[in-house]
Design a protein around this motif. Structure first.
Motif, PDB file in Angstrom:
ATOM      1  N   SER B  25      13.258   6.723  10.996  1.00 22.60           N
ATOM      2  CA  SER B  25      12.910   6.843  12.410  1.00 22.60           C
ATOM      3  C   SER B  25      14.134   7.189  13.243  1.00 22.60           C
ATOM      4  O   SER B  25      15.278   7.048  12.782  1.00 22.60           O
ATOM      5  CB  SER B  25      12.280   5.538  12.901  1.00 22.60           C
ATOM      6  OG  SER B  25      13.178   4.468  12.713  1.00 22.60           O
ATOM      7  N   VAL B  26      13.888   7.669  14.437  1.00 19.27           N
ATOM      8  CA  VAL B  26      14.965   7.930  15.400  1.00 19.27           C
ATOM      9  C   VAL B  26      14.575   7.330  16.745  1.00 19.27           C
ATOM     10  O   VAL B  26      13.394   7.124  17.021  1.00 19.27           O
ATOM     11  CB  VAL B  26      15.221   9.448  15.600  1.00 19.27           C
ATOM     12  CG1 VAL B  26      15.812  10.080  14.351  1.00 19.27           C
ATOM     13  CG2 VAL B  26      13.962  10.188  16.038  1.00 19.27           C
ATOM     14  N   GLU B  32      10.468  15.701  22.422  1.00 16.21           N
ATOM     15  CA  GLU B  32      11.284  16.899  22.222  1.00 16.21           C
ATOM     16  C   GLU B  32      12.676  16.531  21.690  1.00 16.21           C
ATOM     17  O   GLU B  32      13.175  17.135  20.735  1.00 16.21           O
ATOM     18  CB  GLU B  32      11.403  17.646  23.562  1.00 16.21           C
ATOM     19  CG  GLU B  32      11.905  19.069  23.420  1.00 16.21           C
ATOM     20  CD  GLU B  32      11.962  19.784  24.767  1.00 16.21           C
ATOM     21  OE1 GLU B  32      11.965  19.110  25.815  1.00 16.21           O
ATOM     22  OE2 GLU B  32      12.034  21.034  24.754  1.00 16.21           O
ATOM     23  N   LEU B  33      13.281  15.507  22.310  1.00 18.68           N
ATOM     24  CA  LEU B  33      14.592  15.063  21.827  1.00 18.68           C
ATOM     25  C   LEU B  33      14.458  14.329  20.495  1.00 18.68           C
ATOM     26  O   LEU B  33      15.374  14.356  19.674  1.00 18.68           O
ATOM     27  CB  LEU B  33      15.284  14.182  22.868  1.00 18.68           C
ATOM     28  CG  LEU B  33      16.056  14.947  23.953  1.00 18.68           C
ATOM     29  CD1 LEU B  33      16.550  13.986  25.032  1.00 18.68           C
ATOM     30  CD2 LEU B  33      17.246  15.699  23.368  1.00 18.68           C
ATOM     31  N   MET B  36      14.640  16.885  17.900  1.00 16.06           N
ATOM     32  CA  MET B  36      16.004  17.382  17.765  1.00 16.06           C
ATOM     33  C   MET B  36      16.871  16.371  17.004  1.00 16.06           C
ATOM     34  O   MET B  36      17.629  16.731  16.099  1.00 16.06           O
ATOM     35  CB  MET B  36      16.582  17.642  19.148  1.00 16.06           C
ATOM     36  CG  MET B  36      17.796  18.522  19.126  1.00 16.06           C
ATOM     37  SD  MET B  36      18.286  18.938  20.800  1.00 16.06           S
ATOM     38  CE  MET B  36      18.824  17.344  21.365  1.00 16.06           C
ATOM     39  N   ASN B  37      16.731  15.089  17.367  1.00  9.32           N
ATOM     40  CA  ASN B  37      17.486  14.064  16.651  1.00  9.32           C
ATOM     41  C   ASN B  37      17.080  13.998  15.185  1.00  9.32           C
ATOM     42  O   ASN B  37      17.917  13.818  14.301  1.00  9.32           O
ATOM     43  CB  ASN B  37      17.272  12.698  17.303  1.00  9.32           C
ATOM     44  CG  ASN B  37      17.950  12.593  18.652  1.00  9.32           C
ATOM     45  OD1 ASN B  37      18.822  13.402  18.977  1.00  9.32           O
ATOM     46  ND2 ASN B  37      17.558  11.613  19.442  1.00  9.32           N
ATOM     47  N   ARG B  39      16.022  16.363  13.310  1.00 10.95           N
ATOM     48  CA  ARG B  39      16.635  17.483  12.589  1.00 10.95           C
ATOM     49  C   ARG B  39      18.067  17.115  12.184  1.00 10.95           C
ATOM     50  O   ARG B  39      18.493  17.365  11.060  1.00 10.95           O
ATOM     51  CB  ARG B  39      16.621  18.736  13.473  1.00 10.95           C
ATOM     52  CG  ARG B  39      17.141  20.001  12.805  1.00 10.95           C
ATOM     53  CD  ARG B  39      18.596  20.224  13.121  1.00 10.95           C
ATOM     54  NE  ARG B  39      19.080  21.523  12.681  1.00 10.95           N
ATOM     55  CZ  ARG B  39      20.360  21.862  12.640  1.00 10.95           C
ATOM     56  NH1 ARG B  39      21.288  20.994  13.003  1.00 10.95           N
ATOM     57  NH2 ARG B  39      20.733  23.043  12.238  1.00 10.95           N
ATOM     58  N   ASP B  40      18.799  16.499  13.096  1.00 11.56           N
ATOM     59  CA  ASP B  40      20.191  16.185  12.798  1.00 11.56           C
ATOM     60  C   ASP B  40      20.336  15.043  11.812  1.00 11.56           C
ATOM     61  O   ASP B  40      21.229  15.045  10.973  1.00 11.56           O
ATOM     62  CB  ASP B  40      20.937  15.825  14.094  1.00 11.56           C
ATOM     63  CG  ASP B  40      21.440  17.076  14.779  1.00 11.56           C
ATOM     64  OD1 ASP B  40      22.245  17.778  14.163  1.00 11.56           O
ATOM     65  OD2 ASP B  40      21.009  17.352  15.908  1.00 11.56           O
ATOM     66  N   VAL B  41      19.452  14.055  11.924  1.00 12.37           N
ATOM     67  CA  VAL B  41      19.604  12.870  11.086  1.00 12.37           C
ATOM     68  C   VAL B  41      19.022  13.100   9.687  1.00 12.37           C
ATOM     69  O   VAL B  41      19.584  12.688   8.695  1.00 12.37           O
ATOM     70  CB  VAL B  41      18.944  11.638  11.760  1.00 12.37           C
ATOM     71  CG1 VAL B  41      19.003  10.428  10.842  1.00 12.37           C
ATOM     72  CG2 VAL B  41      19.621  11.332  13.090  1.00 12.37           C
ATOM     73  N   ARG B  44      19.703  17.893   8.012  1.00 11.95           N
ATOM     74  CA  ARG B  44      20.905  18.732   7.990  1.00 11.95           C
ATOM     75  C   ARG B  44      21.287  19.141   6.567  1.00 11.95           C
ATOM     76  O   ARG B  44      21.652  20.266   6.310  1.00 11.95           O
ATOM     77  CB  ARG B  44      22.078  18.022   8.643  1.00 11.95           C
ATOM     78  CG  ARG B  44      23.323  18.898   8.692  1.00 11.95           C
ATOM     79  CD  ARG B  44      24.330  18.374   9.682  1.00 11.95           C
ATOM     80  NE  ARG B  44      25.644  18.948   9.487  1.00 11.95           N
ATOM     81  CZ  ARG B  44      26.065  20.040  10.106  1.00 11.95           C
ATOM     82  NH1 ARG B  44      25.278  20.686  10.916  1.00 11.95           N
ATOM     83  NH2 ARG B  44      27.285  20.498   9.902  1.00 11.95           N
ATOM     84  N   ASP B 145      11.642  26.902  14.581  1.00  9.60           N
ATOM     85  CA  ASP B 145      12.770  26.040  14.231  1.00  9.60           C
ATOM     86  C   ASP B 145      13.262  26.277  12.815  1.00  9.60           C
ATOM     87  O   ASP B 145      14.344  25.830  12.438  1.00  9.60           O
ATOM     88  CB  ASP B 145      12.378  24.554  14.326  1.00  9.60           C
ATOM     89  CG  ASP B 145      12.101  24.142  15.757  1.00  9.60           C
ATOM     90  OD1 ASP B 145      12.561  24.850  16.667  1.00  9.60           O
ATOM     91  OD2 ASP B 145      11.426  23.122  15.948  1.00  9.60           O
ATOM     92  N   PRO B 147      14.662  28.638  10.971  1.00  8.33           N
ATOM     93  CA  PRO B 147      16.035  29.068  10.669  1.00  8.33           C
ATOM     94  C   PRO B 147      17.040  27.945  10.925  1.00  8.33           C
ATOM     95  O   PRO B 147      18.033  27.823  10.202  1.00  8.33           O
ATOM     96  CB  PRO B 147      16.266  30.238  11.624  1.00  8.33           C
ATOM     97  CG  PRO B 147      14.905  30.715  11.984  1.00  8.33           C
ATOM     98  CD  PRO B 147      14.023  29.513  11.964  1.00  8.33           C
ATOM     99  N   GLY B 148      16.758  27.120  11.937  1.00  7.53           N
ATOM    100  CA  GLY B 148      17.656  26.002  12.245  1.00  7.53           C
ATOM    101  C   GLY B 148      17.675  24.964  11.137  1.00  7.53           C
ATOM    102  O   GLY B 148      18.692  24.348  10.858  1.00  7.53           O
ATOM    103  N   ALA B 151      19.603  26.637   8.152  1.00  7.26           N
ATOM    104  CA  ALA B 151      21.013  26.967   8.369  1.00  7.26           C
ATOM    105  C   ALA B 151      21.950  26.005   7.659  1.00  7.26           C
ATOM    106  O   ALA B 151      22.899  26.427   6.990  1.00  7.26           O
ATOM    107  CB  ALA B 151      21.313  26.969   9.860  1.00  7.26           C
ATOM    108  N   LYS B 155      24.699  25.635   3.509  1.00  3.87           N
ATOM    109  CA  LYS B 155      26.125  25.489   3.778  1.00  3.87           C
ATOM    110  C   LYS B 155      26.834  24.711   2.666  1.00  3.87           C
ATOM    111  O   LYS B 155      26.275  23.750   2.155  1.00  3.87           O
ATOM    112  CB  LYS B 155      26.264  24.745   5.101  1.00  3.87           C
ATOM    113  CG  LYS B 155      27.624  24.807   5.697  1.00  3.87           C
ATOM    114  CD  LYS B 155      27.638  24.062   6.989  1.00  3.87           C
ATOM    115  CE  LYS B 155      27.156  24.919   8.123  1.00  3.87           C
ATOM    116  NZ  LYS B 155      27.436  24.323   9.424  1.00  3.87           N
TER     117      LYS B 155
END
Lengths: 252, 180
Positions: B25-26, B32-33, B36-37, B39-41, B44, B145, B147-148, B151, B155
């Motif tokens: 969970s975030v 919306e945020l 976004m969170n 995706r980062d948590v 990645r 989203d 491609p994000g 990405a 890496k």
């Protein structure tokens, strides 16, 4: 590519690498200090992305000059750095870092759009790769800007104050280097004046939507060349370079 | 009163047509945020093609044991309108990642009715834990989203064990530093 053009491109690539590296370092200072855990992770990711982009630009420069990226980063003195002052300013509060990242991301996204079509193929390929991440960065900072600008009285005041101090500094992003004209004429980089127009066309309405005003009266009295830095860069580099300089021959 | 942002449960799809699996969970001020969170948590490094976030407050949960205890004492005050509920269940304790997966949807008059009907409807997936939420509460990521998400997975990165720290420290302790 002849030597003159090669040197001009190498100079431009150093500018691009230095902007991203110094901004990445400033952003990394939020690690462990961001307002909430999730944002701590997100902003550290953005810092890592920017550092990766710096490494790509330095690498392209290295292909032209034979220089090693680590030497470029760790063994140049502040006077040899070519970043804008915008990115070397201390991280400030959260609003300051968000506004700075937003203004920078918006400029970078527009620039990358043109670089994807650069006549110098390695540059075009790198730009295409980086553009996906940058589009995400812009979305991230755009969402934050809106919430900070339209949030509470305090968040608005802090964001407006950040914009007031950062807007004049952001103008330096669009200053041409002496040899940029040749690169532009060869279709390798876009025209700086065009970038600036597009950037303003993009950010002005968004800042207005976020309830933020631009104080055009506070513009710098002269164009600041990228050879001039604030004292903050000296402190930043002494920290960034300290470990590498303890043992210059160490392998990592 | 809490000064924390609301919690959103995050569901990740690893590949097209794969299940949406709860990964954690975030906290976020809005969906919306939260996306976004998330995706980062959660997206990645691991593979990800789509994300859902659902406000924790609208999820109703039951374990198999709780169902057994409720037998006969089922809440029959189902006076709400019939709506679609999304159903999630956890079916295994064996793997390291024992989280609930999305299994489908059904119509019901209340979350409790949805839970009880889920155990009958999705009989082929005997759940250890069941979650339901109004299907309309799921906020999906945008197909743009993608491609994000991709990405960062493309890496290069090093895992901590690739630095050979333990091996190097053992060598240093044995007095073999710098021999390679």
């Amino acid at each position: 590519m002849d030597d003159v053009m090669g040197q001009a491109l190498a100079d431009r690539l150093m500018v691009m690498g230095d902007d991203e590296l110094i901004l990445a370092h400033r952003n990394s200072e939020w690690a462990g200090h961001a307002p909430i855990l999730e944002e701590d992770i997100a902003f550290a990711n953005i810092a890592l992305d920017e550092m990766g982009h710096a490494s790509i630009w330095y690498g392209l420069r290295g292909e032209l000059t034979g220089e090693d990226t680590d030497r470029l980063i760790f063994f140049r003195n502040p006077g040899q750095y070519r970043n804008v002052q915008l990115v070397e300013l201390p991280k400030g509060d959260w609003a300051f870092s968000m506004v700075r990242q937003y203004l920078f991301d918006a400029a970078e996204n527009i620039q990358l759009g043109y670089l994807k079509a650069s006549a110098y193929r390695p540059l075009a390929e790198a730009a295409a790769k980086i553009a996906t991440e940058e589009a995400y960065h812009l979305r991230h900072t755009g969402l934050w800007l809106r919430r900070l600008g339209l949030g509470t009285e305090e968040s608005h005041a802090r964001t407006q104050a950040a914009l007031d101090s950062l807007w004049p500094y952001a103008q330096q992003l669009f200053m041409s280097l002496p040899d940029d004209t040749a690169l532009f004429e060869a279709g390798i980089i876009p025209d700086a004046a065009l970038l600036r127009r597009e950037w303003e066309g993009k950010v002005r309405p968004i800042l207005a939507e976020c309830g933020l005003a631009i104080s055009d009266g506070a513009m710098p009295r002269r164009d600041i060349p990228r050879t001039e830095h604030t004292e903050y860069l000296v402190a930043l580099l002494s920290e960034l370079q300290s470990v590498a300089r303890l043992d210059p021959e160490a392998e990592w | 009163m809490t000064d924390q942002w609301p919690r959103y449960e995050v569901f990740k799809q690893d590949r097209p047509d794969g299940p949406f699996r709860n990964v954690g969970s975030v906290h976020a001020p809005d969906a919306e945020l939260a996306l976004m969170n998330a995706r980062d948590v959660f997206a990645r490094r691991p593979s990800c093609v789509a994300l859902w976030v659902v406000p924790d407050a609208v999820i109703v949960r039951r374990t198999a044991e709780e169902f057994a205890r409720e037998k006969g004492g089922r809440d029959e005050r189902e006076t709400e309108d019939i709506i679609q509920y999304a159903v999630f269940s956890k079916q295994s304790q064996r793997q390291a990642m024992t989280y609930v997966d999305y299994v489908g949807e059904l119509a019901a008059r209340s979350p409790v009715e949805a839970l009880h009907r889920a155990t009958e409807t999705f009989r082929e997936s005997p759940g250890i834990v069941w979650w339901v939420c109004p299907a309309s509460a799921i906020v999906p990521s945008d197909p743009d989203d993608l491609p994000g998400f991709a990405a960062a997975t493309g890496k290069m990165f090093r895992m901590p064990n690739q630095y050979h720290t333990i091996f190097t420290m053992q060598k240093i302790r044995r007095g073999e530093e710098g021999d390679d």
